[in-house]
Design an enzyme around this catalytic site. Structure first.
Site, PDB file in Angstrom:
ATOM      1  N   ASP A   1       0.850  -1.194   0.000  1.00 44.34           N
ATOM      2  CA  ASP A   1       0.000   0.000   0.000  1.00 44.34           C
ATOM      3  C   ASP A   1       0.884   1.240   0.000  1.00 44.34           C
ATOM      4  OD1 ASP A   1      -2.139   1.695   0.215  1.00 44.34           O
ATOM      5  OD2 ASP A   1      -3.011   0.719   1.969  1.00 44.34           O
TER       6      ASP A   1
ATOM      7  N   HIS B   1      -8.365  -1.386  -8.873  1.00 40.28           N
ATOM      8  CA  HIS B   1      -8.202  -0.250  -7.965  1.00 40.28           C
ATOM      9  C   HIS B   1      -6.998   0.612  -8.340  1.00 40.28           C
ATOM     10  CE1 HIS B   1      -8.700   1.862  -4.142  1.00 40.28           C
ATOM     11  NE2 HIS B   1      -7.413   1.718  -3.925  1.00 40.28           N
TER      12      HIS B   1
END
Lengths: 433, 433
Positions: free
Chosen positions: A247, A341
């Site tokens: 992330d 995403h």
């Protein structure tokens, strides 16, 4: 406004500095180095490795004691052009807290509170006790990279009679179709972000600031979060979230030429009191982990558009390789699915919208049916939410493959003023402007 | 039963071992050293610093990556005479979890579960993925001192038809007048203690074990805790709790001649399947911090009987100086008050009763009135609760100066079998005995 960063704040951490702090004979070690690299080299701005200042606090080692390692002695600076807690590396422990001003506190009371809080934050970040009534919970520990960051919510300006000074950027965020927001855990007049690499140091700061609030403000909501511990990983570039994903790969880097423009309100910005400041969007994003973990690894990778193991785009390369959005597989399908995403959140797919994400994971136990109450305390930073969080979230809301596995449960938007100069308190330019 | 500890488990950590793990040129550093000292040198039994085994896991550093610091590479051993998580240094992050066996699981199902859990715990503690369905949440991190410990509660023996094997030591604890116990967060058929120096490693383990439980057991309660981060303090001998006190000074030390006798069930103990095991008493002890913090420092020190700054007895000396129970001040009063917590809990005041306390602090946010929901996840270890927790708590219940500032909100008592030999699973001697 002059750059108020002390000269050493922008310098690179060096073994010399570490040795000067008392770590005689100890290599500052991979932990120290890796943390500095998290946001790129320039991300160390405002962070002093092995600061001598730590020795002024009650963490000073007595004769014969084991010296602090870099975990304890790492210190971020309270004073500077920007508030701390924005470009510093993610800390292992975090608290997010919102307060509402009490009826009758008004502008003078708010100013006095910000003065108290700023003085306390400066002491805490230096590893010093808050005063004779210090709880001693942080005693023996160094600053442990503690950062304390203050923000003002929409209601702050009503309560202090400063409506005219309220930035339009604080207009309420639009509703998103996936939102399931709990008002009791959203917004608030004042917001405080606390981060540290030691949980007791963070808790100590939280209690000290709560005590400082006194009768002027009451706690509205509070959330606890965490990130990887310094030194636990050999992959300092990557942070992982509770879905197991790498992330933050595409986060703007302080070394990017447009970093300041994207993240901070310029010196000639509007309103003037926000110069050097930033806007924080805070979302408690629950991860539906039971559903997520039922997906196969390839299915998860198609949702994200990146390989789970190393964060590389499905179009190939390594974590930092640019994603090939047009690449097709043998069947003619896009290798990075159209609703992946990582495709949807790319700045070049959002009119250049970009934000600096600096989250904490959270885990508040389990529901009675065994479902984990866990996910991300998403915190993102931008010069303008309408060119950061809002357009990206709008796009995600329309067809992101990840959205079915997330539930936004709380939301806040806060104006975070620029850093205080020595002798100044955070928000002084607003409250005494 | 032979001592099943591998030969390296009892050896002292050495720079050589650390270097062999890939930390070329890096001093293992004060963090590594200080952690080892927490429970005394012999407390390192079962813990391998910079274990080469870590490199077998998915934490193996790729070429060019920053090597793990000791935080990531520290590894505790799953196999041994005792289960891990008892004598190892306190970890920065902890999860306590209780499960109840599902109706119909019975003895075979419980045996299969303990076999699955043991296999998973062994992999996790080595820093290895659990299998192809691993969530990747711990990927990139080393073992990070992960320990996983399993215990059986009173109900376990009913559900598995093993009532005759239930130790009398598992008879329910007596009621104490200060108890405010929540049954939903107390007891349970199975108990799991997870500790690690990285929060994602700990969460990863928690989810893996929850998944392993499958339909055989359902989660009953779960609590999160924390301790000081490795390297955050220059005072490795001292842990502090959220009242700011030095905590654990009088803990039995593995180097004490009677340590094993106090903490572990002997090889010829009763029942035989508990040889090498221990009994864990778990209490969620809320600290009434708002009340506590209203006391002056001298008042707090009289409650405890020790100086807050360094843990030294009020009768003088340093943290480790023996307390002078008879010493009087100028006015003839006892210097260590008669109801001081440290006086009442002394083993020589309790017929030699002693236990190894190994707690985590907890903080689950705030009540709506701003009161912190915080305190201690008290975990103590003893060969016999009737010669450990029970007599000490009875005495505290009758007149401890600290009790007004504490509230016991949950309680559990668990039989923790001895460690599994290679090829064996935890509890096998009970379940297949």
């Amino acid at each position: 406004m002059p750059d108020q960063s002390p000269p050493e704040a922008a310098s690179q951490p060096s073994p010399t500095a570490a040795t000067a702090s008392g770590e005689a004979g100890a290599d500052p070690g991979p932990a120290g180095v890796s943390r500095r690299r998290l946001l790129g080299t320039a991300g160390a701005a405002g962070l002093v490795l092995g600061a001598a200042g730590g020795a002024a606090g009650y963490a000073a080692a007595p004769a014969g004691a084991t010296p602090l390692s870099s975990v304890g002695s790492d210190r971020a600076m309270f004073h500077g052009k920007h508030q701390p807690g924005i470009t510093e590396p993610l800390q292992a422990r975090g608290h997010l807290v919102a307060f509402d001003l009490a009826a009758g506190t008004g502008r003078p009371g708010a100013a006095a509170l910000m003065r108290r809080w700023s003085a306390t934050a400066e002491r805490l970040m230096a590893g010093e006790p808050t005063g004779h009534d210090d709880t001693d919970v942080a005693r023996d520990a160094g600053p442990s990279s503690l950062t304390i960051t203050f923000g003002f919510g929409h209601g702050f300006f009503d309560r202090t009679g400063l409506r005219k000074q309220r930035p339009t950027a604080l207009d309420p965020l639009p509703d998103f179709s996936g939102d399931r927001l709990d008002p009791a855990r959203s917004n608030g007049d004042l917001w405080v972000q606390i981060g540290a690499d030691d949980a007791l140091v963070a808790f100590h700061a939280l209690r000290a600031l709560q005590k400082d609030a006194g009768g002027a403000a009451r706690l509205r909501w509070q959330m606890n979060g965490f990130n990887r511990a310094p030194g636990a990983t050999a992959h300092p570039m990557t942070a992982r979230n509770l879905m197991g994903q790498v992330d933050g790969t595409r986060n703007p880097k302080p070394s990017d030429t447009d970093f300041d423009r994207r993240v901070f309100v310029p010196a000639q910005g509007d309103p003037a009191w926000m110069a050097g400041g930033s806007y924080a969007v805070v979302r408690r994003i629950r991860m539906l982990l039971d559903d997520w973990e039922k997906l196969s690894r390839p299915a998860q990778e198609n949702v994200i558009g990146r390989r789970k193991a190393d964060g590389a785009p499905l179009s190939g390369g390594t974590e930092t390789t640019a994603m090939d959005l047009e690449k097709t597989g043998p069947g003619g399908d896009l290798v990075v699915p159209i609703n992946a995403h990582a495709r949807i959140t790319r700045p070049d797919q959002n009119g250049g919208a970009a934000m600096l994400r600096r989250p904490f994971s959270y885990h508040d136990g389990f529901d009675t049916d065994g479902t984990p109450d866990a996910g991300l305390l998403f915190v993102c930073w931008q010069a303008d939410p309408l060119r950061g969080f809002v357009p990206v979230q709008r796009k995600l809301d329309r067809g992101d493959a990840l959205s079915p596995f997330l539930r936004h449960e709380a939301s806040g938007l806060f104006a975070v003023p620029g850093g205080a100069a020595p002798g100044e308190y955070v928000g002084q330019r607003l409250l005494e402007g």
